[in-house]
Design a protein around this motif. Structure first.
Motif, PDB file in Angstrom:
ATOM      1  N   SER A 134     -11.464  10.233  -8.784  1.00  0.00           N
ATOM      2  CA  SER A 134     -10.796   8.939  -8.660  1.00  0.00           C
ATOM      3  C   SER A 134     -11.438   8.086  -7.580  1.00  0.00           C
ATOM      4  O   SER A 134     -11.620   6.877  -7.756  1.00  0.00           O
ATOM      5  CB  SER A 134      -9.313   9.138  -8.339  1.00  0.00           C
ATOM      6  OG  SER A 134      -8.680   9.853  -9.366  1.00  0.00           O
ATOM      7  N   VAL A 160      -3.903   5.142 -11.944  1.00  0.00           N
ATOM      8  CA  VAL A 160      -3.024   4.560 -12.967  1.00  0.00           C
ATOM      9  C   VAL A 160      -3.634   4.748 -14.356  1.00  0.00           C
ATOM     10  O   VAL A 160      -2.932   5.054 -15.331  1.00  0.00           O
ATOM     11  CB  VAL A 160      -2.768   3.057 -12.694  1.00  0.00           C
ATOM     12  CG1 VAL A 160      -2.117   2.382 -13.894  1.00  0.00           C
ATOM     13  CG2 VAL A 160      -1.891   2.871 -11.469  1.00  0.00           C
ATOM     14  N   TYR A 211      -6.291   3.297  -6.636  1.00  0.00           N
ATOM     15  CA  TYR A 211      -4.943   3.242  -7.214  1.00  0.00           C
ATOM     16  C   TYR A 211      -5.024   2.928  -8.707  1.00  0.00           C
ATOM     17  O   TYR A 211      -4.425   3.613  -9.536  1.00  0.00           O
ATOM     18  CB  TYR A 211      -4.124   2.189  -6.468  1.00  0.00           C
ATOM     19  CG  TYR A 211      -2.859   1.748  -7.151  1.00  0.00           C
ATOM     20  CD1 TYR A 211      -1.753   2.593  -7.233  1.00  0.00           C
ATOM     21  CD2 TYR A 211      -2.757   0.486  -7.718  1.00  0.00           C
ATOM     22  CE1 TYR A 211      -0.598   2.185  -7.855  1.00  0.00           C
ATOM     23  CE2 TYR A 211      -1.601   0.071  -8.340  1.00  0.00           C
ATOM     24  CZ  TYR A 211      -0.523   0.929  -8.407  1.00  0.00           C
ATOM     25  OH  TYR A 211       0.620   0.510  -9.036  1.00  0.00           O
ATOM     26  N   TRP A 212      -5.834   1.912  -9.056  1.00  0.00           N
ATOM     27  CA  TRP A 212      -5.991   1.552 -10.466  1.00  0.00           C
ATOM     28  C   TRP A 212      -6.578   2.724 -11.261  1.00  0.00           C
ATOM     29  O   TRP A 212      -6.158   2.999 -12.378  1.00  0.00           O
ATOM     30  CB  TRP A 212      -6.909   0.330 -10.598  1.00  0.00           C
ATOM     31  CG  TRP A 212      -7.251   0.052 -12.018  1.00  0.00           C
ATOM     32  CD1 TRP A 212      -6.536  -0.696 -12.918  1.00  0.00           C
ATOM     33  CD2 TRP A 212      -8.380   0.550 -12.753  1.00  0.00           C
ATOM     34  NE1 TRP A 212      -7.156  -0.702 -14.131  1.00  0.00           N
ATOM     35  CE2 TRP A 212      -8.285   0.063 -14.058  1.00  0.00           C
ATOM     36  CE3 TRP A 212      -9.453   1.363 -12.408  1.00  0.00           C
ATOM     37  CZ2 TRP A 212      -9.224   0.354 -15.032  1.00  0.00           C
ATOM     38  CZ3 TRP A 212     -10.387   1.669 -13.383  1.00  0.00           C
ATOM     39  CH2 TRP A 212     -10.272   1.164 -14.673  1.00  0.00           C
ATOM     40  N   THR A 225       1.280   6.580  -6.811  1.00  0.00           N
ATOM     41  CA  THR A 225       0.192   7.493  -7.157  1.00  0.00           C
ATOM     42  C   THR A 225       0.699   8.932  -7.237  1.00  0.00           C
ATOM     43  O   THR A 225       0.370   9.670  -8.172  1.00  0.00           O
ATOM     44  CB  THR A 225      -0.923   7.397  -6.093  1.00  0.00           C
ATOM     45  OG1 THR A 225      -1.392   6.053  -6.074  1.00  0.00           O
ATOM     46  CG2 THR A 225      -2.058   8.333  -6.403  1.00  0.00           C
ATOM     47  N   PRO A 274       0.819  -1.222   0.000  1.00  0.00           N
ATOM     48  CA  PRO A 274       0.000   0.000   0.000  1.00  0.00           C
ATOM     49  C   PRO A 274       0.850   1.267   0.000  1.00  0.00           C
ATOM     50  O   PRO A 274       0.541   2.216  -0.719  1.00  0.00           O
ATOM     51  CB  PRO A 274      -0.806  -0.120   1.292  1.00  0.00           C
ATOM     52  CG  PRO A 274      -0.864  -1.573   1.577  1.00  0.00           C
ATOM     53  CD  PRO A 274       0.426  -2.147   1.081  1.00  0.00           C
ATOM     54  N   GLN A 316       2.249   1.792  -3.414  1.00  0.00           N
ATOM     55  CA  GLN A 316       1.215   2.243  -4.349  1.00  0.00           C
ATOM     56  C   GLN A 316       0.867   3.705  -4.094  1.00  0.00           C
ATOM     57  O   GLN A 316       0.583   4.449  -5.035  1.00  0.00           O
ATOM     58  CB  GLN A 316      -0.017   1.351  -4.212  1.00  0.00           C
ATOM     59  CG  GLN A 316       0.254  -0.068  -4.713  1.00  0.00           C
ATOM     60  CD  GLN A 316      -0.980  -0.945  -4.723  1.00  0.00           C
ATOM     61  OE1 GLN A 316      -1.952  -0.659  -4.047  1.00  0.00           O
ATOM     62  NE2 GLN A 316      -0.927  -2.014  -5.486  1.00  0.00           N
ATOM     63  N   ALA A 317       0.917   4.110  -2.824  1.00  0.00           N
ATOM     64  CA  ALA A 317       0.626   5.514  -2.499  1.00  0.00           C
ATOM     65  C   ALA A 317       1.677   6.424  -3.135  1.00  0.00           C
ATOM     66  O   ALA A 317       1.342   7.436  -3.754  1.00  0.00           O
ATOM     67  CB  ALA A 317       0.587   5.704  -0.987  1.00  0.00           C
ATOM     68  N   PRO A 355      -9.238   1.048  -1.813  1.00  0.00           N
ATOM     69  CA  PRO A 355      -7.967   1.748  -2.086  1.00  0.00           C
ATOM     70  C   PRO A 355      -7.251   1.213  -3.318  1.00  0.00           C
ATOM     71  O   PRO A 355      -6.727   1.992  -4.122  1.00  0.00           O
ATOM     72  CB  PRO A 355      -7.157   1.494  -0.812  1.00  0.00           C
ATOM     73  CG  PRO A 355      -8.164   1.297   0.249  1.00  0.00           C
ATOM     74  CD  PRO A 355      -9.317   0.596  -0.411  1.00  0.00           C
ATOM     75  N   THR A 356      -7.251  -0.118  -3.512  1.00  0.00           N
ATOM     76  CA  THR A 356      -6.620  -0.680  -4.710  1.00  0.00           C
ATOM     77  C   THR A 356      -7.323  -0.194  -5.971  1.00  0.00           C
ATOM     78  O   THR A 356      -6.673   0.137  -6.968  1.00  0.00           O
ATOM     79  CB  THR A 356      -6.650  -2.223  -4.657  1.00  0.00           C
ATOM     80  OG1 THR A 356      -6.018  -2.635  -3.457  1.00  0.00           O
ATOM     81  CG2 THR A 356      -5.942  -2.831  -5.842  1.00  0.00           C
TER      82      THR A 356
END
Lengths: 285, 285, 285, 285
Positions: free
Chosen positions: C165, C194, C190-191, B216, B209, B212-213, C186-187
């Motif tokens: 988002s 992206v 994130y996607w 981002t 996580p 990924q943060a 949250p994932t």
């Protein structure tokens, strides 16, 4: 009024409905045609999805025949009501109309020609003809002018990008080789363009440090030079905006209607035109 | 006329054909050369595709020799007809010409030097010499001026991007570690640039996580700061457009032709030039 | 001259060399420091590559100690020659200097703190201090002003992007679920980022038709709204260009040198300044 | 003062606090609400992460009920203190308020409706109501005006992109077929948009040389035409900047406060308004 004259009047009427969009009937015809085209394209899409085709094959098949027969009648009507049919048949839209109608008949005659059915999707191009009645066209023509004005610059830019891609692609082919997926120079060039345009599929990716270093350069290049086409088009838009507000513009515009010449199919006649500007034949009022 | 004079006249003639593009013969030569270069680059590409090479190896081999012999003759002719051959041989294009001709001979002499063959693809660079006769060059020079004017800004920008990439890459290396593919700091920096430029291969991708943060943040940064080079180049283009229309421009331009000095090969002479601006030797009329 | 005075003179001399870049010695010191920093960052990168570290561990280890000792001496010198050491120690660069020097000592004392070594990479931030002597700074400050002027707009934009988002990510989580990789909100967010930033790793990708439809909308959104930050920064650059050429600008600029106050370390003094504009203490001539 | 009057005064007071942001109490209420919304959205996100939910389910559950009860009270208060409750209930924010409050109750009553819980994330939309008090709104409205002015152009652009995507997608479906992942026309169109917008997941990628060639064209197209929306928005921003500085602007703006009509909830009243511009009822001073 003789028989022939009545036929001629009837033909002119039909021409006005099918080819133009100034009369209520002409507008209605265009709107109906627009939705049938969109509907038929959705049909083709659904047919290509295996799970949907398996379940609703019969319905899709029938609907497709209905649409095709409608397009066939329309195609024949277009040929009948124009004075010089060959002009229409070999025009861009004439060929599109033909190609978007015929595949179903062919697939019926020749087994194994199902692959051709997808060609029907190109009937979507027909919507552009109908869109001549849309008010957005003023905007589209501004876009077109901006692109045309930047054409030479865009060509130089694309040419430079292509040469750089060939060079970089060859270099990557030399450095990375087969294991990383760079199996041939064309494949490497393909990868270079995938990277330069920042698409980045990742099906091919460098694995050696040198390859990654060059990939980094290509990426930064692609990230940076996107500024060039953007800058060109933006500057062009800004110039046009200014020209429209200032008095310095030497261009004059006249309003053109959606009439098309019954003889040669040329469009873009002035509202007060009585003769076709291309072939000189008399336009229907 | 003596023998020597006849030779000199013949040399001047050849120089005009090969090096310049103002005479019909000179133009024809450039156009033929252009297509042979393109053709030879396509040959090299096809050779690198294993399946094509397996089937048509013999034909490709013969064609490649034909092209190479043509280039060899051209290279020798270029040396003969210039007054100071060393000036040409060690010039940029002279080296490119040499490097794009020699690999086939070397691969014939030394076994195992096949890898060098791909170097021939760099003969594509030769097209730039030929393109000096293309009218697009005016556009290219505008592009070049815009880029040169933004050079200092672009350097600062690239420098900031690189330092940010090193910082972010190190951070990701600390956070993500080996399982996610961040095996070393250079690899992490490579990944950071892949992400920042919005290429995004996906061969390496954060899985924690926290990673990924930070990813981002890098993405949003890359998505946002692309505005900086774009803004710089666009503003520059707009300024140039304005300068060209206004009278405030202090720059003066003169037309230059495609003649090149027979002594020192310098190009860009004024139409009315009689002496080379570089070495002072007399130019052919 | 008393002992104390000699010490003070010597301290002033050292301050000029270390903190400033107006004297030849000061310039030389900065240039040497610049290359040592770059060199040490490359060292850290190489250490992190397992294959290189395995082979050259001994050399890298020794070089790293040499660099660290140099930085330690520099750090102590910086503290000695400034009048108020605490001002330096707790300043941004003071902390960076400390953090980029200490990890090697700590890793020597505490086993298992090797992970801290990568923190040394942050010594790269130190180059920004040195770059104060670079002429590019004028450009950088223009960039900074353009970004500052667009700050409010960029905040609104980023805020809107983040909310969109979160919304879109939640929607995708509802539609796609676990199999496609959308394992949590949250994932999914994130996607969404992206995708919106057009990075597109592909480690997570929608598989249902509805998910792909929404993904399409997110992509087109991301493709389109990049115009917003670009437009803002570009318009800002254009405005600045105009201001600089026009007379309407009310801003006045004076040249500042690279001197830093020996008492409070503030920089940006006018060339003719005799007192620090911040603490009023006398500047070295 | 009668009982009824006291109630009315109390209602007016409540209306001022809940619906407006001009009084200290109104401001405080909005700020508290803002943080509770953000907090509750974070709660929902954490719940969706399986590992966190497994460990802290009890705490999250309790906190969620606390938040939901707060929102329920707020929802009822909003209905009570407005004169025409139906106006609020069926307004955009009324429906959002309802939808972001009800799911927890429903999930308690009907088993298996847990999926609805994620709907609560849409309560994030409520922050937009609160943000009406933020000073950034001036910037946002400039963004909005720029986008609105470019709306027609953006529509034409999106339409052209969509038609091109359908054409290109169908072509790729014909060329690539099932093995490469182009299993149906909609999937191919999805891939085309993924490529055109330079997202490039890589879950689907062409493998035949012809497919890669067309993919290359799509990429270059996508790389180039991003200039179009960027150019449009940028030119629009530049025009607005100019208009604001010049006197040529014919638009006039008046300041509006954050009051909302107690009868019909319309907002955007002038500072000196005494009657609602929409329903004519008297506004609270």
């Amino acid at each position: 009024m003789k028989e022939e004259d009545k036929l001629s009047v009837w033909k002119n009427k039909l021409h006005e409905i099918i080819y133009e969009a100034d009369t209520p009937m002409g507008k209605l015809f265009d709107i109906i045609l627009f939705f049938i085209i969109i509907f038929s394209v959705i049909l083709i899409m659904l047919e290509s999805v295996k799970s949907i085709d398996a379940e609703y094959h019969q319905i899709l098949f029938v609907l497709e025949w209905v649409v095709t027969i409608f397009f066939t009648i329309e195609y024949i009507a277009r040929i009948i009501c124009i004075k010089k049919p060959t002009q229409y048949i070999f025009s861009f839209y004439g060929i599109i109309d033909f190609l978007s109608t015929i595949p179903l008949y062919i697939s019926y005659i020749f087994a194994g020609s199902q692959v051709l059915l997808a060609v029907r999707a190109f009937r979507l191009l027909r919507v552009f003809r109908i869109l001549k009645l849309v008010q957005f066209l003023g905007e589209a023509s501004q876009l077109k002018r901006a692109l045309r004005a930047s054409r030479a610059k865009i060509t130089v830019f694309l040419f430079a990008v292509l040469i750089a891609s060939v060079m970089m692609g060859t270099l990557m082919y030399l450095i990375e080789g087969d294991e990383a997926g760079f199996t041939s120079i064309p494949t490497s060039i393909y990868w270079t363009i995938v990277t330069l345009t920042t698409v980045g599929y990742g099906d091919i990716a460098p694995i050696t440090p040198q390859g990654q270093a060059i990939a980094t350069i290509i990426m930064l290049l692609g990230y940076g030079i996107i500024a060039v086409p953007t800058g060109m088009v933006t500057a062009e838009f800004a110039r046009q905006n200014k020209e429209r507000t200032g008095e310095s513009s030497g261009n004059r515009y006249v309003h053109v209607n959606t009439q098309s010449c019954p003889t040669c199919s040329k469009e873009g006649h002035r509202d007060d035109a009585t003769h076709c500007y291309n072939c000189g034949s008399i336009l229907n009022e």
